[in-house]
Motif scaffolding. Structure first.
Motif, PDB file in Angstrom:
ATOM      1  N   LYS A 214     -51.770   9.932  65.413  1.00  0.00           N
ATOM      2  CA  LYS A 214     -51.861   9.372  66.597  1.00  0.00           C
ATOM      3  C   LYS A 214     -51.907   8.022  67.025  1.00  0.00           C
ATOM      4  O   LYS A 214     -50.771   7.522  68.110  1.00  0.00           O
ATOM      5  N   GLN A 215     -52.389   7.191  66.118  1.00  0.00           N
ATOM      6  CA  GLN A 215     -52.533   5.802  66.491  1.00  0.00           C
ATOM      7  C   GLN A 215     -51.032   5.120  66.417  1.00  0.00           C
ATOM      8  O   GLN A 215     -50.738   4.035  67.085  1.00  0.00           O
ATOM      9  N   ARG A 216     -50.192   5.797  65.601  1.00  0.00           N
ATOM     10  CA  ARG A 216     -48.748   5.089  65.144  1.00  0.00           C
ATOM     11  C   ARG A 216     -47.788   5.859  65.766  1.00  0.00           C
ATOM     12  O   ARG A 216     -46.651   5.230  65.800  1.00  0.00           O
ATOM     13  N   THR A 217     -47.915   6.953  66.370  1.00  0.00           N
ATOM     14  CA  THR A 217     -46.756   7.351  67.293  1.00  0.00           C
ATOM     15  C   THR A 217     -46.922   7.878  68.570  1.00  0.00           C
ATOM     16  O   THR A 217     -46.276   8.387  69.238  1.00  0.00           O
ATOM     17  N   ASN A 218     -48.473   7.693  68.932  1.00  0.00           N
ATOM     18  CA  ASN A 218     -48.944   7.892  70.546  1.00  0.00           C
ATOM     19  C   ASN A 218     -48.741   9.489  70.916  1.00  0.00           C
ATOM     20  O   ASN A 218     -48.619   9.810  72.098  1.00  0.00           O
ATOM     21  N   LYS A 219     -48.821  10.392  69.819  1.00  0.00           N
ATOM     22  CA  LYS A 219     -48.597  11.734  70.102  1.00  0.00           C
ATOM     23  C   LYS A 219     -49.427  12.438  68.791  1.00  0.00           C
ATOM     24  O   LYS A 219     -49.572  11.842  67.920  1.00  0.00           O
ATOM     25  N   THR A 220     -49.842  13.542  68.973  1.00  0.00           N
ATOM     26  CA  THR A 220     -50.610  14.346  67.940  1.00  0.00           C
ATOM     27  C   THR A 220     -49.356  14.912  67.072  1.00  0.00           C
ATOM     28  O   THR A 220     -47.870  14.965  67.329  1.00  0.00           O
ATOM     29  N   PHE A 221     -49.891  15.385  65.742  1.00  0.00           N
ATOM     30  CA  PHE A 221     -48.962  15.796  64.839  1.00  0.00           C
ATOM     31  C   PHE A 221     -48.251  16.937  65.261  1.00  0.00           C
ATOM     32  O   PHE A 221     -46.979  17.254  65.165  1.00  0.00           O
ATOM     33  N   PHE A 222     -49.041  17.959  65.825  1.00  0.00           N
ATOM     34  CA  PHE A 222     -48.333  19.150  66.114  1.00  0.00           C
ATOM     35  C   PHE A 222     -47.349  18.831  67.443  1.00  0.00           C
ATOM     36  O   PHE A 222     -46.545  19.651  67.753  1.00  0.00           O
ATOM     37  N   LYS A 223     -47.682  18.222  67.991  1.00  0.00           N
ATOM     38  CA  LYS A 223     -46.831  17.830  69.307  1.00  0.00           C
ATOM     39  C   LYS A 223     -45.441  17.322  68.690  1.00  0.00           C
ATOM     40  O   LYS A 223     -44.343  17.696  69.147  1.00  0.00           O
ATOM     41  N   PHE A 224     -45.473  16.446  67.719  1.00  0.00           N
ATOM     42  CA  PHE A 224     -44.273  15.990  66.989  1.00  0.00           C
ATOM     43  C   PHE A 224     -43.466  17.178  66.298  1.00  0.00           C
ATOM     44  O   PHE A 224     -42.352  17.371  66.345  1.00  0.00           O
ATOM     45  N   LEU A 225     -44.206  18.129  65.490  1.00  0.00           N
ATOM     46  CA  LEU A 225     -43.780  19.145  64.949  1.00  0.00           C
ATOM     47  C   LEU A 225     -42.989  20.142  65.983  1.00  0.00           C
ATOM     48  O   LEU A 225     -41.734  20.647  65.836  1.00  0.00           O
ATOM     49  N   SER A 226     -43.871  20.205  67.197  1.00  0.00           N
ATOM     50  CA  SER A 226     -43.177  21.267  68.229  1.00  0.00           C
ATOM     51  C   SER A 226     -41.726  20.774  68.932  1.00  0.00           C
ATOM     52  O   SER A 226     -40.721  21.258  69.011  1.00  0.00           O
ATOM     53  N   GLU A 227     -41.754  19.164  68.919  1.00  0.00           N
ATOM     54  CA  GLU A 227     -40.460  18.596  69.522  1.00  0.00           C
ATOM     55  C   GLU A 227     -39.362  18.907  68.699  1.00  0.00           C
ATOM     56  O   GLU A 227     -38.073  18.983  68.808  1.00  0.00           O
ATOM     57  N   ILE A 228     -39.462  18.689  67.095  1.00  0.00           N
ATOM     58  CA  ILE A 228     -38.420  18.991  66.176  1.00  0.00           C
ATOM     59  C   ILE A 228     -38.003  20.398  66.439  1.00  0.00           C
ATOM     60  O   ILE A 228     -36.936  20.658  66.357  1.00  0.00           O
ATOM     61  N   ARG A 229     -39.017  21.258  66.458  1.00  0.00           N
ATOM     62  CA  ARG A 229     -38.557  22.665  66.322  1.00  0.00           C
ATOM     63  C   ARG A 229     -37.985  22.920  67.867  1.00  0.00           C
ATOM     64  O   ARG A 229     -36.795  23.668  67.702  1.00  0.00           O
ATOM     65  N   ILE A 230     -38.117  22.343  68.820  1.00  0.00           N
ATOM     66  CA  ILE A 230     -37.567  22.680  69.858  1.00  0.00           C
ATOM     67  C   ILE A 230     -36.074  21.994  70.079  1.00  0.00           C
ATOM     68  O   ILE A 230     -35.230  22.724  70.661  1.00  0.00           O
TER      69      ILE A 230
END
Length: 280
Positions: A214-230
């Motif tokens: 979160k500190q290095r991407t400004n989002k949670t890991f699962f938000k990032f994973l969801s964006e990849i999937r979408i």
């Protein structure tokens, strides 16, 4: 954000680097470099990570990626051949004050776009034609062509690629941990991905990893994973008009359709059925 410091190969005295990448895949490690990058996807498709955001790319897309912005182009494994033409140059390539001259005022929009990354949405044919032609030009002609290209892009419409670029450099060790996690996610997003497995890859406890990401991407890991999937769902729907939304969701790692529908609308702003109708 110091991830994979990448040196663009250039000859002594060369200030504008024109590079043609072609093969079965693009360089897919999370990396950054000093030079500003303008890239035309001449052939291929896949996903692009820029800073904190995930986007799709396909043939004909043009991107501007600013200095020191972490990024990677991940080609679709189903594609046999990819090709990208890129132009690299630095703010000080022609002297520290060159782009600050009054005569360069028309180009300032380009440098503003570059700070967060930029996908060119208008005048794409003109940009693509210019980039394809610059490969065969001599040094002076390349210089003049680059200025014309920057002017064209400055007047174009576009999509901002990243909303967050961490200004504080992190250690090579932390950058390597992020890279390993990104590599794993890009290769396994269509399967079950649990926090414990990803945290082990980063050599952290789950709680420590969540804070780190979160500190290095400004989002949670699962938000990032969801964006990849979408983004993968969108690619599948664009590439195969006969594929149903449910089939695309399952192929992208979603097991719950109700969760998929909510996630899709949260990220894309519309429901997947409406999205499908708009691209048909």
């Amino acid at each position: 954000m110091k991830v994979y410091s990448f040196k663009i190969p250039k000859k002594p005295g060369e200030n504008i680097i024109v590079q043609k990448d072609q093969g079965t895949a693009f360089y897919d490690k999370l990396h950054q470099h000093e030079e500003i990058q303008i890239s035309l996807i001449a052939q291929g498709s896949g996903k692009l990570i820029v800073g904190d955001s995930v986007h799709s790319f396909t043939s004909g897309n043009c991107f501007v990626i600013g200095s020191h912005i972490p990024h990677l182009f991940k080609s679709d494994q189903s594609i046999d051949r990819v090709q990208m033409i890129s132009i690299f140059f630095a703010l000080d390539s022609f002297g520290n004050s060159f782009f600050k001259l009054r005569e360069m005022e028309e180009l300032q929009a380009f440098f503003s776009y570059a700070e967060s990354g930029y996908k060119i949405q208008s005048q794409r044919d003109e940009v693509a034609f210019t980039m394809q032609g610059i490969q065969v030009k001599g040094h002076f002609a390349r210089f003049m062509t680059l200025l014309e290209l920057l002017k064209t892009i400055s007047g174009s419409e576009g999509l901002r690629l990243s909303s967050f670029v961490h200004s504080k450099e992190i250690s090579h060790d932390h950058g390597e941990r992020l890279r390993v996690v990104f590599d794993f996610v890009m290769g396994n997003f269509d399967q079950k991905v649990d926090l414990e497995t990803v945290a082990r890859l980063a050599h952290m406890t789950p709680n420590a990893f969540c804070r780190f990401f979160k500190q290095r991407t400004n989002k949670t890991f699962f938000k990032f994973l969801s964006e990849i999937r979408i983004e993968h769902v969108c690619q599948l729907l664009n590439q195969n008009k006969d594929l149903s939304v449910v089939e695309a969701a399952h192929a992208s790692g979603f097991n719950s359709i109700s969760n998929f529908n909510k996630t899709f609308k949260d990220i894309k702003g519309i429901n997947p059925t409406k999205y499908r109708k708009e691209i048909s």
